[in-house]
Design an enzyme around this catalytic site. Sequence first.
Site, PDB file in Angstrom:
ATOM      1  CD  GLU A   1      -2.833  -0.985   2.466  1.00 27.75           C
ATOM      2  OE1 GLU A   1      -4.004  -0.573   2.340  1.00 27.75           O
ATOM      3  OE2 GLU A   1      -2.330  -1.320   3.565  1.00 27.75           O
TER       4      GLU A   1
ATOM      5  CD  GLU B   1      -9.240   3.998  11.867  1.00 26.04           C
ATOM      6  OE1 GLU B   1     -10.013   3.045  12.050  1.00 26.04           O
ATOM      7  OE2 GLU B   1      -8.235   3.909  11.117  1.00 26.04           O
TER       8      GLU B   1
ATOM      9  CE1 TYR C   1     -17.562  25.051  -5.455  1.00 34.39           C
ATOM     10  CE2 TYR C   1     -18.854  26.150  -3.761  1.00 34.39           C
ATOM     11  CZ  TYR C   1     -18.620  25.853  -5.100  1.00 34.39           C
ATOM     12  OH  TYR C   1     -19.441  26.371  -6.061  1.00 34.39           O
TER      13      TYR C   1
ATOM     14  CE  LYS D   1      -6.527   1.265   2.482  1.00 32.72           C
ATOM     15  NZ  LYS D   1      -5.737   0.966   3.694  1.00 32.72           N
TER      16      LYS D   1
END
Length: 123
Positions: free
Chosen positions: A22, A74, A54, A99
């Site tokens: 990863e 997290e 934005y 994810k």
Amino acid sequence: MSDELALTGLACFGHHGVFDHERRDGQTFVVDLVLGLDTAAAAASDDLHHTVDYGNLATSVRAAVENDPVDLIETLAQRIASVCLLDARVEWARVTVHKPDAPIDATFSDVALTITREREATT
């Protein structure tokens, strides 16, 4: 009073995760944001300076995802919430990090974490 500004489906490429592949290969993360803010001043003035831009927010969030790899979504979600709360007009931020290519040995459509963070009260 708090209005809500949403930015959803922001695709970013990052190298986050606990596994070596990863970190090495990276993967797509998708971010959804909902910000609590009072938009009355912007509505009355029709002036971008009175609200959250934005477009700039999307650029800042992408940079937060695409740099400095971390192990956990997290940690990444907290980083993104902190970026959102840099604008003093933002009262709270709800951040969802998707994810979709998580390394799970099963058929699934998504892994997602949603957090909500509020501006800390100043005394």
